[in-house]
Design a protein around this motif. Sequence first.
Motif, PDB file in Angstrom:
ATOM      1  N   ILE A  14      47.452  70.885  56.666  1.00 56.04           N
ATOM      2  CA  ILE A  14      46.698  71.361  57.831  1.00 56.04           C
ATOM      3  C   ILE A  14      47.382  70.912  59.116  1.00 56.04           C
ATOM      4  O   ILE A  14      47.465  71.662  60.093  1.00 56.04           O
ATOM      5  N   LEU A  25      41.669  75.835  56.786  1.00 57.99           N
ATOM      6  CA  LEU A  25      41.938  75.670  55.358  1.00 57.99           C
ATOM      7  C   LEU A  25      41.092  76.625  54.533  1.00 57.99           C
ATOM      8  O   LEU A  25      39.882  76.743  54.731  1.00 57.99           O
ATOM      9  N   ALA A  40      46.606  76.804  54.201  1.00 52.58           N
ATOM     10  CA  ALA A  40      46.258  76.454  55.575  1.00 52.58           C
ATOM     11  C   ALA A  40      47.070  77.308  56.536  1.00 52.58           C
ATOM     12  O   ALA A  40      48.274  77.489  56.350  1.00 52.58           O
TER      13      ALA A  40
END
Length: 273
Positions: free
Chosen positions: A210, A238, A233
Amino acid sequence: MKQVLEMFLDIGIRDIIDMAIVAFVFYKLFMLIQETRAEQLIKGLLVLLIATKLSEWSRLYVTNWILKNTMTLGMIALLIVFQPELRRALEYIGRSKFLTKSIVEIADEELNEKLDAVVEAVVSLSRQKIGALIIFERETGIGDVIETGTFINGDISTGLLINIFIPNTPLHDGAVVIRKDKIMAAGCVLPLTENPNLSRELGTRHRAGIGITERSDAVAIMVSEETGAISVAMDGKLTRFLDGKTLKRVLKNAYKPENEKPLFNWKWRQKDE
């Protein structure tokens, strides 16, 4: 009432264009800071602005003086605190279509071949519950991330990707970075996300995936070591529990959105004739 009416009558085409530009800029800024630390800081700043005005109207001079000086120092602090968001905004402007040159487009069958190899590897790793982290570089260069790993510069293949992430091998504990049609490096170190709202179930691998998508337009694929779940992501968001078919659709749409021109065109090596 008459003054308000006159004000509206004085609005010309240039004024409308001016307001439209400002509205568009504010909308884009809001989309950039949505669900980030900056969003909470902006809310706090608005509260301070309202409190400053209320103290001025109420003639609370000491409170007003403190708030005004706090705002002055706060503007300098905001530049420091918002540094990741400002960088993200500048990168977004730099990735705008009118500033980027088109690269030779990859044919659909070649794109499918490469994505099939990646998806097959990810599904296999998921089935065996082997943790993995694969990063696709797009418009924003992440050469600094590639430099933290072991340089490979190898063709994309299912076997190579699986072998990299086999436990207890030298390169399994890190990220693989794919640039264009090459696996550029493995064992790369990624920045972790600073999003405080993420689930505690997410480990370092997911937070790193992320994190890189918050700082660039890269796409990250994560395979959980505990559950084998596949996640993707993009733009700091996500998506979890994907299957192979959905994963391929997400990846393909990331490069060639349906009903749109490609956001990123891969330049492949020309085949020898």
